[in-house]
Design a protein around this motif. Structure first.
Motif, PDB file in Angstrom:
ATOM      1  N   GLU A 106       1.816   3.443   2.937  1.00 33.53           N
ATOM      2  CA  GLU A 106       1.657   1.990   2.772  1.00 33.53           C
ATOM      3  C   GLU A 106       2.356   1.242   3.909  1.00 33.53           C
ATOM      4  OE1 GLU A 106       3.276   1.379  -1.094  1.00 33.53           O
ATOM      5  OE2 GLU A 106       1.395   1.838  -2.140  1.00 33.53           O
TER       6      GLU A 106
ATOM      7  N   ASN B 156       0.175   1.679   7.059  1.00 33.71           N
ATOM      8  CA  ASN B 156      -1.027   0.843   7.042  1.00 33.71           C
ATOM      9  C   ASN B 156      -0.694  -0.612   7.360  1.00 33.71           C
ATOM     10  OD1 ASN B 156      -2.674   3.016   6.437  1.00 33.71           O
ATOM     11  ND2 ASN B 156      -2.593   2.681   4.223  1.00 33.71           N
TER      12      ASN B 156
ATOM     13  N   ARG C 198      -1.805  -2.846  10.696  1.00 33.55           N
ATOM     14  CA  ARG C 198      -2.391  -4.181  10.559  1.00 33.55           C
ATOM     15  C   ARG C 198      -1.658  -5.200  11.420  1.00 33.55           C
ATOM     16  NH1 ARG C 198      -2.039  -8.972   7.914  1.00 33.55           N
ATOM     17  NH2 ARG C 198       0.011  -8.509   7.029  1.00 33.55           N
TER      18      ARG C 198
END
Length: 273
Positions: free
Chosen positions: A44, A47, A51
């Protein structure tokens, strides 16, 4: 040499570690590390980093672990003649798995701790051998971090000298408050994978056995960062200038954005030293 500026992902008073990534990015940071060894959580973080355009540089593997029964297992147990080390060892392996799955290149690993660590022995070395072998097979690098003593880390870095996946994590605060007469970068500068940067006042003069590792923001102690920067340049270190600082008591009144803004100003000042 231009390097990225980084800081540890933090649980601050008004945000969690994933939420902190956007705030560090806004402050100007380009890299970070995490102390999580949970593969799901690490993914998580990765990711969110992708981004935002942040570099997830390394995972700091656990150097102690509390069992469900409340027992604290420290990395020193690697050197002891029993199997107490196993729960911690499994968590370190989990951090390697997390790094592999999230495509994080490196884990940082302590080799011992405290002023009087256990005596090194063949059994402990075999356990580090197993950890290094596991990491290499998973395609993950291991960076051993300097703490109170030079003997144990020197022995392991010498043992794995011909394994390119094994290197050094330079902690300037540990050098200053534990081993200020030992020039770690002169010894292992060319094998430095990553840094931990923070500040303190050196070894406590009134109580030399006190742990004076305060993890202050740079320039709130008395480390001379210009010496460090010259050595990082001399030995060709190319990765980030990575802060290892938390809000702590000194900065408790700062909001998360205020803390990151101050931290960024300090690491930028290091780079100009």
């Amino acid at each position: 040499m231009k390097r990225k500026f980084g800081i540890n992902a933090l649980y601050l008073k008004d945000c969690n570690d994933i939420e902190s990534l956007a705030l560090m990015k806004e402050a100007g940071f380009e890299a970070f590390f995490s102390e999580s060894c949970d593969p799901k959580h690490v993914l998580e973080l990765k990711n969110e980093a992708v981004r935002l355009g942040l570099d997830f540089e390394f995972i700091h593997s656990p150097f102690y672990w509390k069992t469900p029964e409340g027992r604290v297992i420290h990395v020193n147990t690697y050197w002891k003649q029993d199997l107490d080390y196993l729960p911690l060892f499994e968590k370190v392996k989990l951090s390697i798995d997390a790094a592999k799955e999230a495509e994080v290149k490196t884990i940082v690993h302590h080799v011992g701790g405290y002023w009087v660590p256990p005596q090194m022995n063949d059994l402990g070395i075999s356990r580090f051998d197993a950890m290094v072998e596991y990491a290499v097979k998973r395609g993950v690098r291991v960076a051993f971090e300097n703490l109170q003593h030079i003997g144990n880390i020197s022995a392991l870095l010498d043992r794995y000298e011909n394994i390119p996946e094994v290197g050094f994590c330079y902690d300037c605060g540990h050098e200053h408050c534990y081993t200020e007469t030992i020039p770690f970068l002169d010894l292992f500068g060319k094998r430095t994978f990553c840094t931990h940067l923070h500040d303190n006042w050196g070894r406590d003069k009134e109580n030399p056995m006190k742990d004076a590792d305060y993890h202050l923001l740079p320039f709130d102690g008395n480390i001379d960062y210009s010496v460090m920067m010259k050595k990082l340049d001399r030995y060709g270190y190319e990765n980030s200038l990575m802060l290892e600082c938390g809000p702590g008591a000194k900065y408790k009144d700062l909001s998360a954005p205020e803390f990151f803004a101050l931290a960024y100003e300090r690491v930028k000042r290091i780079s100009e030293s």
